[in-house]
Design a protein around this motif. Structure first.
Motif, PDB file in Angstrom:
ATOM      1  N   LEU A 168      -2.234  -4.545 -11.345  1.00  0.00           N
ATOM      2  CA  LEU A 168      -2.078  -3.916 -12.547  1.00  0.00           C
ATOM      3  C   LEU A 168      -3.074  -2.768 -12.290  1.00  0.00           C
ATOM      4  O   LEU A 168      -2.895  -1.621 -12.754  1.00  0.00           O
ATOM      5  N   ARG A 169      -4.218  -3.143 -11.907  1.00  0.00           N
ATOM      6  CA  ARG A 169      -5.321  -2.112 -11.788  1.00  0.00           C
ATOM      7  C   ARG A 169      -5.089  -1.153 -10.760  1.00  0.00           C
ATOM      8  O   ARG A 169      -5.028   0.031 -11.041  1.00  0.00           O
ATOM      9  N   ALA A 170      -4.286  -1.478  -9.582  1.00  0.00           N
ATOM     10  CA  ALA A 170      -4.120  -0.670  -8.492  1.00  0.00           C
ATOM     11  C   ALA A 170      -2.941   0.325  -9.004  1.00  0.00           C
ATOM     12  O   ALA A 170      -2.850   1.738  -8.822  1.00  0.00           O
ATOM     13  N   ALA A 171      -2.054  -0.092  -9.762  1.00  0.00           N
ATOM     14  CA  ALA A 171      -0.788   0.787 -10.405  1.00  0.00           C
ATOM     15  C   ALA A 171      -1.484   1.712 -11.261  1.00  0.00           C
ATOM     16  O   ALA A 171      -0.693   2.936 -11.204  1.00  0.00           O
ATOM     17  N   ALA A 172      -2.190   1.035 -11.946  1.00  0.00           N
ATOM     18  CA  ALA A 172      -2.559   2.003 -13.077  1.00  0.00           C
ATOM     19  C   ALA A 172      -3.575   3.120 -12.361  1.00  0.00           C
ATOM     20  O   ALA A 172      -3.258   4.350 -12.915  1.00  0.00           O
ATOM     21  N   ASP A 173      -4.252   2.898 -11.605  1.00  0.00           N
ATOM     22  CA  ASP A 173      -5.032   4.004 -10.714  1.00  0.00           C
ATOM     23  C   ASP A 173      -4.184   4.894 -10.044  1.00  0.00           C
ATOM     24  O   ASP A 173      -4.288   6.034  -9.796  1.00  0.00           O
ATOM     25  N   ALA A 174      -2.833   4.324  -9.443  1.00  0.00           N
ATOM     26  CA  ALA A 174      -1.966   5.320  -8.866  1.00  0.00           C
ATOM     27  C   ALA A 174      -1.200   6.206  -9.762  1.00  0.00           C
ATOM     28  O   ALA A 174      -0.501   6.934  -9.525  1.00  0.00           O
ATOM     29  N   GLY A 175      -1.305   5.915 -11.027  1.00  0.00           N
ATOM     30  CA  GLY A 175      -0.506   6.426 -12.281  1.00  0.00           C
ATOM     31  C   GLY A 175       0.467   5.967 -13.050  1.00  0.00           C
ATOM     32  O   GLY A 175       1.217   6.629 -13.759  1.00  0.00           O
ATOM     33  N   THR A 190       0.723  -1.357   0.014  1.00  0.00           N
ATOM     34  CA  THR A 190      -0.004   0.119  -0.132  1.00  0.00           C
ATOM     35  C   THR A 190       0.840   1.287   0.104  1.00  0.00           C
ATOM     36  O   THR A 190       0.481   2.388  -0.611  1.00  0.00           O
ATOM     37  N   ARG A 191       2.011   1.149   0.742  1.00  0.00           N
ATOM     38  CA  ARG A 191       3.024   2.379   0.952  1.00  0.00           C
ATOM     39  C   ARG A 191       3.592   2.594  -0.635  1.00  0.00           C
ATOM     40  O   ARG A 191       3.875   3.688  -1.036  1.00  0.00           O
ATOM     41  N   ARG A 192       4.022   1.386  -1.286  1.00  0.00           N
ATOM     42  CA  ARG A 192       4.468   1.416  -2.724  1.00  0.00           C
ATOM     43  C   ARG A 192       3.488   2.054  -3.634  1.00  0.00           C
ATOM     44  O   ARG A 192       4.062   2.901  -4.511  1.00  0.00           O
ATOM     45  N   LEU A 193       2.455   1.825  -3.585  1.00  0.00           N
ATOM     46  CA  LEU A 193       1.222   2.314  -4.687  1.00  0.00           C
ATOM     47  C   LEU A 193       1.376   3.920  -4.400  1.00  0.00           C
ATOM     48  O   LEU A 193       1.114   4.505  -5.290  1.00  0.00           O
ATOM     49  N   LYS A 194       1.650   4.267  -3.235  1.00  0.00           N
ATOM     50  CA  LYS A 194       1.581   5.899  -2.808  1.00  0.00           C
ATOM     51  C   LYS A 194       2.937   6.467  -3.564  1.00  0.00           C
ATOM     52  O   LYS A 194       2.613   7.515  -4.052  1.00  0.00           O
ATOM     53  N   THR A 195       3.979   5.553  -3.379  1.00  0.00           N
ATOM     54  CA  THR A 195       5.070   6.027  -4.265  1.00  0.00           C
ATOM     55  C   THR A 195       5.026   6.216  -5.771  1.00  0.00           C
ATOM     56  O   THR A 195       5.395   6.996  -6.360  1.00  0.00           O
ATOM     57  N   ILE A 196       4.306   5.121  -6.261  1.00  0.00           N
ATOM     58  CA  ILE A 196       3.936   5.341  -7.608  1.00  0.00           C
ATOM     59  C   ILE A 196       3.128   6.665  -7.993  1.00  0.00           C
ATOM     60  O   ILE A 196       3.457   7.311  -8.879  1.00  0.00           O
ATOM     61  N   GLU A 197       2.348   7.132  -7.018  1.00  0.00           N
ATOM     62  CA  GLU A 197       1.330   8.135  -7.294  1.00  0.00           C
ATOM     63  C   GLU A 197       2.271   9.337  -7.266  1.00  0.00           C
ATOM     64  O   GLU A 197       2.141  10.269  -7.842  1.00  0.00           O
ATOM     65  N   ARG A 198       3.149   9.466  -6.108  1.00  0.00           N
ATOM     66  CA  ARG A 198       3.916  10.568  -6.048  1.00  0.00           C
ATOM     67  C   ARG A 198       5.042  10.947  -7.051  1.00  0.00           C
ATOM     68  O   ARG A 198       5.223  12.135  -7.520  1.00  0.00           O
ATOM     69  N   LEU A 199       5.486   9.737  -7.580  1.00  0.00           N
ATOM     70  CA  LEU A 199       6.370   9.875  -8.839  1.00  0.00           C
ATOM     71  C   LEU A 199       5.669  10.351  -9.939  1.00  0.00           C
ATOM     72  O   LEU A 199       6.172  11.184 -10.940  1.00  0.00           O
ATOM     73  N   ALA A 200       4.542   9.678 -10.240  1.00  0.00           N
ATOM     74  CA  ALA A 200       3.559  10.081 -11.576  1.00  0.00           C
ATOM     75  C   ALA A 200       3.499  11.575 -11.455  1.00  0.00           C
ATOM     76  O   ALA A 200       3.234  12.248 -12.406  1.00  0.00           O
ATOM     77  N   THR A 201       2.935  12.046 -10.162  1.00  0.00           N
ATOM     78  CA  THR A 201       2.395  13.541 -10.146  1.00  0.00           C
ATOM     79  C   THR A 201       3.639  14.355 -10.279  1.00  0.00           C
ATOM     80  O   THR A 201       3.397  15.277 -10.922  1.00  0.00           O
ATOM     81  N   ALA A 202       4.774  13.831 -10.198  1.00  0.00           N
ATOM     82  CA  ALA A 202       5.948  14.811 -10.232  1.00  0.00           C
ATOM     83  C   ALA A 202       6.346  14.684 -11.810  1.00  0.00           C
ATOM     84  O   ALA A 202       7.334  15.281 -12.081  1.00  0.00           O
ATOM     85  N   LEU A 258      -2.200   0.184 -19.494  1.00  0.00           N
ATOM     86  CA  LEU A 258      -0.857   0.144 -18.901  1.00  0.00           C
ATOM     87  C   LEU A 258      -0.031  -0.525 -20.446  1.00  0.00           C
ATOM     88  O   LEU A 258      -0.089  -1.320 -21.017  1.00  0.00           O
ATOM     89  N   ALA A 259       1.148   0.330 -20.784  1.00  0.00           N
ATOM     90  CA  ALA A 259       1.925  -0.030 -21.790  1.00  0.00           C
ATOM     91  C   ALA A 259       2.751  -0.976 -21.602  1.00  0.00           C
ATOM     92  O   ALA A 259       3.036  -1.147 -20.267  1.00  0.00           O
ATOM     93  N   THR A 260       3.313  -2.126 -22.367  1.00  0.00           N
ATOM     94  CA  THR A 260       4.284  -3.056 -21.967  1.00  0.00           C
ATOM     95  C   THR A 260       5.514  -2.638 -22.565  1.00  0.00           C
ATOM     96  O   THR A 260       6.479  -3.337 -22.226  1.00  0.00           O
ATOM     97  N   HIS A 261       5.695  -1.754 -23.524  1.00  0.00           N
ATOM     98  CA  HIS A 261       6.844  -1.273 -24.009  1.00  0.00           C
ATOM     99  C   HIS A 261       6.772   0.492 -24.091  1.00  0.00           C
ATOM    100  O   HIS A 261       5.691   0.790 -24.388  1.00  0.00           O
TER     101      HIS A 261
END
Length: 347
Positions: free
Chosen positions: A240-247, A204-216, A325-328
């Motif tokens: 995959l769904r959770a990661a896409a939602d996080a950005g 759950t914390r790593r998904l938040k990191t994905i969100e913060r990186l994407a927002t930046a 989500l892209a694969t390449h």
């Protein structure tokens, strides 16, 4: 779907249940383990920072590892056998007896400044994690990123560590043409993750990191790796769904790999933590590798083979399409490379 977690006799905060000698040692020993093992860090002064490879299974030919060993303690880590080259155990030694390379940034700057150097993406974190806990004090990864930024050099970062957020200023400044981050999410079950990856921030914390990186404005790839057949493979679509939602912008997936000493370490872990599933997981892993726990052959070691492996790939690709989500991703640019102090930097 959760899994029963057995109350096992291991060390708190550590992944391996043993510290067996490595494969190169002439004698083996079986000493009782203490109640706790503190992390020990030694320094190694290096002459070169960049390691090269010719593997057809990866998309890069050079990498850097600021640390040897990894305090994260992931029981499945395919890098564990590298500790045997140091005369240490791939078991508990790998996660408690670490080596830091304090001059790694200086060594890299020297290599990049050498006449005739030809730039291409440098991968960091493909062996041991550059954002493991000791990075908080050592700061070696930040030093590397500063050098790469100064040279306009492309870099791909792989991590499970949320400490990557500390370096958002550098990564976002380099832009999507020069950098991207791959963040590994193996399960969405925080309790299971705590046993699989004892010193890694929970999913759950790593998904938040994905969100913060994407927002930046940093391009993030979620790495569903490793997928453990019979234990975490049912979670692929949800991750995959959770990661896409996080950005996240892209995704990749690699089934579990158990080279050399990793296989017995992982077997012990299964029987201690999920004894009700151990046989199913081991049998499914063998189905991925032609009846063995691991097949190191190029072309299938990182995807498996057989009906279940093919089905897993199909599910992954379909889920990526469904969540966008892209694969390449386009290759990072190498033509922006510059050597500080050179004549080109004056124009």
């Amino acid at each position: 779907m959760g899994h029963y977690i057995h109350n096992y006799p291991g060390l708190a905060g550590r992944g391996a249940l043993s510290n067996a000698t490595g494969r190169f040692e002439p004698y083996s020993y079986d000493a009782p383990l203490p109640d706790r093992i503190d992390t020990e860090v030694r320094d190694e002064v290096i002459g070169r920072a960049i390691t090269t490879n010719k593997s057809p299974d990866v998309c890069f030919d050079r990498s850097i590892n600021p640390y040897r060993g990894c305090e994260h303690g992931c029981i499945y880590c395919f890098a564990r056998p590298t500790h045997a080259y140091l005369g240490l155990s791939p078991g508990l030694d790998f996660e408690t007896r670490l080596i830091a390379r304090p001059n790694v940034a200086a060594a890299l700057r020297k290599e990049l400044s050498a006449a005739g150097y030809k730039p291409a993406m440098i991968a960091i974190g493909t062996n041991t994690d550059p954002y493991q806990p000791i990075e908080r004090d050592r700061g070696l990864m930040r030093g590397l990123l500063e050098v790469l930024r100064d040279h306009g050099h492309p870099v791909g970062v792989t991590t499970k560590g949320t400490m990557v957020e500390r370096d958002i200023d550098i990564l976002s400044g380099m832009g999507t043409e020069l950098t991207r981050v791959g963040l590994s999410v193996t399960t969405l079950d925080d309790a299971l993750a705590r046993r699989l990856e004892p010193r890694v921030p929970v999913p759950t914390r790593r998904l938040k990191t994905i969100e913060r990186l994407a927002t930046a404005g940093i391009q993030v790839r979620v790495m569903v790796s490793p997928v453990i057949p019979g234990l975490t493979d049912h979670e692929v679509e949800a991750i995959l769904r959770a990661a896409a939602d996080a950005g996240a912008a892209a995704a990749s997936m690699i089934p579990l790999r158990l080279p050399l000493e990793v296989a017995p370490l992982f077997e012990d872990w299964l029987r201690a933590h999920v004894p009700d599933r151990a046989r199913k997981v081991l049998n499914r892993i063998r189905e991925f590798h032609g009846g063995k726990l691991y097949d190191a052959g190029y072309g299938h070691r990182m995807r498996g083979r057989g009906v279940h492996a093919d089905l897993l790939q199909s599910r992954f690709l379909r889920a990526c399409r469904e969540v966008g989500l892209a694969t390449h991703l386009p290759a990072l640019r190498s033509d922006l490379f510059r050597v500080p102090g050179s004549q080109m930097s004056l124009f």
